[in-house]
Design a protein around this motif. Structure first.
Motif, PDB file in Angstrom:
ATOM      1  N   ALA A 347       0.873  -1.177   0.000  1.00 24.28           N
ATOM      2  CA  ALA A 347       0.000   0.000   0.000  1.00 24.28           C
ATOM      3  C   ALA A 347       0.904   1.219   0.000  1.00 24.28           C
ATOM      4  CB  ALA A 347      -0.909   0.008   1.221  1.00 24.28           C
ATOM      5  N   GLN A 348       0.553   2.232  -0.796  1.00 25.11           N
ATOM      6  CA  GLN A 348       1.380   3.439  -0.840  1.00 25.11           C
ATOM      7  C   GLN A 348       0.512   4.652  -1.146  1.00 25.11           C
ATOM      8  OE1 GLN A 348       4.506   2.776  -3.742  1.00 25.11           O
ATOM      9  NE2 GLN A 348       3.195   1.502  -5.006  1.00 25.11           N
ATOM     10  N   ALA A 349       0.913   5.785  -0.566  1.00 26.53           N
ATOM     11  CA  ALA A 349       0.109   6.993  -0.720  1.00 26.53           C
ATOM     12  C   ALA A 349       0.971   8.208  -0.435  1.00 26.53           C
ATOM     13  CB  ALA A 349      -1.094   6.966   0.227  1.00 26.53           C
ATOM     14  N   GLY A 350       0.446   9.381  -0.820  1.00 23.80           N
ATOM     15  CA  GLY A 350       1.131  10.632  -0.523  1.00 23.80           C
ATOM     16  C   GLY A 350       1.502  11.395  -1.773  1.00 23.80           C
ATOM     17  N   THR A 351       2.013  12.597  -1.575  1.00 26.29           N
ATOM     18  CA  THR A 351       2.364  13.459  -2.708  1.00 26.29           C
ATOM     19  C   THR A 351       3.555  12.925  -3.494  1.00 26.29           C
ATOM     20  OG1 THR A 351       3.730  14.829  -1.252  1.00 26.29           O
ATOM     21  CG2 THR A 351       1.445  15.513  -1.582  1.00 26.29           C
ATOM     22  N   ARG A 352       4.423  12.166  -2.821  1.00 26.01           N
ATOM     23  CA  ARG A 352       5.521  11.497  -3.525  1.00 26.01           C
ATOM     24  C   ARG A 352       4.979  10.158  -4.011  1.00 26.01           C
ATOM     25  NH1 ARG A 352      11.672  10.711  -1.166  1.00 26.01           N
ATOM     26  NH2 ARG A 352      12.565   9.685  -3.003  1.00 26.01           N
ATOM     27  N   GLN A 353       4.513  10.131  -5.225  1.00 24.74           N
ATOM     28  CA  GLN A 353       3.769   8.986  -5.731  1.00 24.74           C
ATOM     29  C   GLN A 353       4.605   7.712  -5.739  1.00 24.74           C
ATOM     30  OE1 GLN A 353       0.464   8.881  -6.615  1.00 24.74           O
ATOM     31  NE2 GLN A 353       0.400  10.955  -5.754  1.00 24.74           N
ATOM     32  N   ARG A 354       4.001   6.652  -5.242  1.00 25.53           N
ATOM     33  CA  ARG A 354       4.557   5.306  -5.339  1.00 25.53           C
ATOM     34  C   ARG A 354       5.976   5.225  -4.786  1.00 25.53           C
ATOM     35  NH1 ARG A 354       2.240   3.383 -11.293  1.00 25.53           N
ATOM     36  NH2 ARG A 354       0.033   3.562 -10.737  1.00 25.53           N
ATOM     37  N   LEU A 355       6.102   5.500  -3.506  1.00 31.17           N
ATOM     38  CA  LEU A 355       7.399   5.485  -2.842  1.00 31.17           C
ATOM     39  C   LEU A 355       8.022   4.094  -2.886  1.00 31.17           C
ATOM     40  CD1 LEU A 355       9.474   7.078  -1.238  1.00 31.17           C
ATOM     41  CD2 LEU A 355       8.095   6.684   0.833  1.00 31.17           C
ATOM     42  N   TRP A 356       7.208   3.063  -2.668  1.00 33.44           N
ATOM     43  CA  TRP A 356       7.758   1.701  -2.745  1.00 33.44           C
ATOM     44  C   TRP A 356       8.261   1.388  -4.148  1.00 33.44           C
ATOM     45  CZ3 TRP A 356      10.000  -2.067  -0.374  1.00 33.44           C
ATOM     46  CH2 TRP A 356      10.132  -3.299  -1.011  1.00 33.44           C
ATOM     47  N   ASP A 357       7.571   1.861  -5.166  1.00 35.88           N
ATOM     48  CA  ASP A 357       8.019   1.613  -6.538  1.00 35.88           C
ATOM     49  C   ASP A 357       9.387   2.244  -6.787  1.00 35.88           C
ATOM     50  OD1 ASP A 357       5.634   0.329  -6.852  1.00 35.88           O
ATOM     51  OD2 ASP A 357       4.742   1.812  -8.203  1.00 35.88           O
ATOM     52  N   GLU A 358       9.629   3.419  -6.207  1.00 36.24           N
ATOM     53  CA  GLU A 358      10.942   4.048  -6.315  1.00 36.24           C
ATOM     54  C   GLU A 358      12.023   3.153  -5.715  1.00 36.24           C
ATOM     55  OE1 GLU A 358      11.853   8.143  -5.339  1.00 36.24           O
ATOM     56  OE2 GLU A 358       9.692   8.557  -5.214  1.00 36.24           O
ATOM     57  N   ILE A 359      11.728   2.607  -4.554  1.00 32.90           N
ATOM     58  CA  ILE A 359      12.694   1.754  -3.868  1.00 32.90           C
ATOM     59  C   ILE A 359      12.950   0.480  -4.648  1.00 32.90           C
ATOM     60  CG2 ILE A 359      13.034   0.375  -1.767  1.00 32.90           C
ATOM     61  CD1 ILE A 359      11.361   2.692  -0.383  1.00 32.90           C
ATOM     62  N   ALA A 360      11.881  -0.114  -5.186  1.00 31.64           N
ATOM     63  CA  ALA A 360      12.037  -1.335  -5.981  1.00 31.64           C
ATOM     64  C   ALA A 360      12.863  -1.064  -7.232  1.00 31.64           C
ATOM     65  CB  ALA A 360      10.664  -1.892  -6.349  1.00 31.64           C
TER      66      ALA A 360
END
Length: 400
Positions: A347-360
């Motif tokens: 699950a991810q949310a916030g103005t910085r879109q898709r934070l987990w996707d950035e990490i992946a």
């Protein structure tokens, strides 16, 4: 006040010799003669308060009081361990660094030995973070008092460091000020040496370093507090150098700012789980936050601002990795249900879109690069801009 030997304490010479043997083992070689001599001249216990704290092995700290346990206190003083010397609001705010780390940084700065033909007649050093004064004492023993300036934000720490240094027979310039600003009146410097970690190189350090001079500082990121950066300054006010796989130091303190650390994800915040975007991932959360320092170091460099924490309470699921960017309020969670590791719920949310996707994506890039270790990373800095690279500046992995 500086500590003095207790009549029931072990002999200093033997303790120093034992410490030097441990440091040599950590470094894989004995210290250069002039650096060993400095360690023998500058007695660490003289720079420690009567009450120090050792790590207790469970994430906490154990008090060692010189008055109550003089022999144990002296043994701790000459251990290759970091010693907490001050707490603020219940958290460590000053410490005496591991002697092996101190030695490594002095060697990186080129102060442990002078290769033939490359001596600097009167090297001038700016130390940032006076702490107990021990490191400044070593610098004075190596270079002479007039060549050393040490800066600390905390007036009390600066005063104590000055007292300790005076009691030990040294008199460098001790300044109260913001280390991010350096100390222009004493520049330019042949070495700028920080005793705390930073997540960027303050521009003032670049302008105060002499062309060809070195900047050495422990490094940190919200994701991974590890590594040491060694840069060489050029004639244009820029610097370039590499990271090294050692050191974990307290972060630089700034005026009127609180330290920022890993933050818990607001899973039940005002935005609510319903506002989150749900998905799944085959990337194990342990791959990016399970203790692989090489992977975590890379993520910290290329996904700035992201921090993590583990939730093993079982309140939400068996195990949850919580990811947050405290500057934007963005967050992500990666859940392990306790049964299958083939896929994990995201699950991810916030103005910085898709934070987990950035990490992946950062992790995949690390794998594509051949899973480089920390020593393969470098940094090129100009003003407030920096480029992170692997092996050479031709392989850039991030701009900051």
């Amino acid at each position: 006040m500086a500590a003095t030997p207790h009549r029931n304490a072990p002999a200093v010479d033997g303790l120093v010799g034992g410490l030097l043997a441990v440091v040599a083992e950590q470094l894989g070689r004995p210290l250069p003669a002039r650096l060993e001599q400095a360690f023998r001249r500058v007695h660490r216990h003289r720079f420690l308060p009567a009450r120090i704290w050792l790590r207790d092995g469970t994430g906490g700290y154990e008090l060692v009081d010189r008055a109550a346990e003089p022999a144990r206190w002296m043994t701790a003083a000459y251990s290759d361990e970091p010693l907490v010397t001050q707490f603020t609001d219940g958290l460590p705010s000053s410490s005496a660094s591991m002697p092996s780390m101190v030695a490594r940084m002095l060697l990186l700065a080129g102060l442990g030995e002078r290769p033939p033909g490359r001596e600097i007649a009167s090297p001038r050093v700016l130390e940032l973070g006076a702490g107990t004064g021990f490191n400044a004492g070593l610098l004075c023993a190596l270079l002479g008092d007039r060549q050393v300036t040490t800066v600390d934000l905390d007036p009390l720490l600066a005063a104590r460091a000055g007292e300790n240094l005076k009691a030990a027979g040294y008199a460098p310039r001790v300044v109260v000020g913001d280390a991010a600003d350096g100390w222009p009146p004493g520049g330019p410097y042949d070495v700028v040496l920080a005793t705390f970690s930073v997540d960027h190189v303050p521009p003032a350090w670049l302008t105060q370093a002499r062309p060809g001079g070195r900047i050495v500082t422990p490094w940190t990121s919200q994701w991974c507090r590890y590594g040491t950066l060694s840069l060489t300054a050029d004639e244009q006010g820029r610097a370039e150098g590499r990271f090294h796989a050692f050191a974990s130091f307290m972060q630089m303190t700034r005026p009127r700012t609180a330290g920022v650390g890993p933050a818990s994800v607001p899973a039940s915040s005002a935005s609510g789980e319903g506002a989150a975007e749900g998905s799944s991932t085959t990337l194990s959360p342990w791959a990016v936050a399970g203790g692989d320092l090489d992977a975590e170091f890379h993520i910290g460099l290329v996904v700035p601002g992201a921090s993590f924490a583990w939730d093993t309470s079982g309140e939400h699921t068996h195990t949850r990795l919580e990811v947050a960017d405290t500057t934007t309020g963005s967050w992500a969670t990666v859940d392990y249900d306790g049964r299958t590791s083939a896929a994990f719920t995201v699950a991810q949310a916030g103005t910085r879109q898709r934070l987990w996707d950035e990490i992946a994506a950062a992790y995949r890039r690390w794998e594509q690069l051949g899973r480089p270790g920390i020593d393969r990373y470098g940094l090129s800095v100009a003003g407030r801009s920096a480029m992170v690279w692997v092996d050479s500046p031709a392989t850039a992995v991030a701009t900051r």
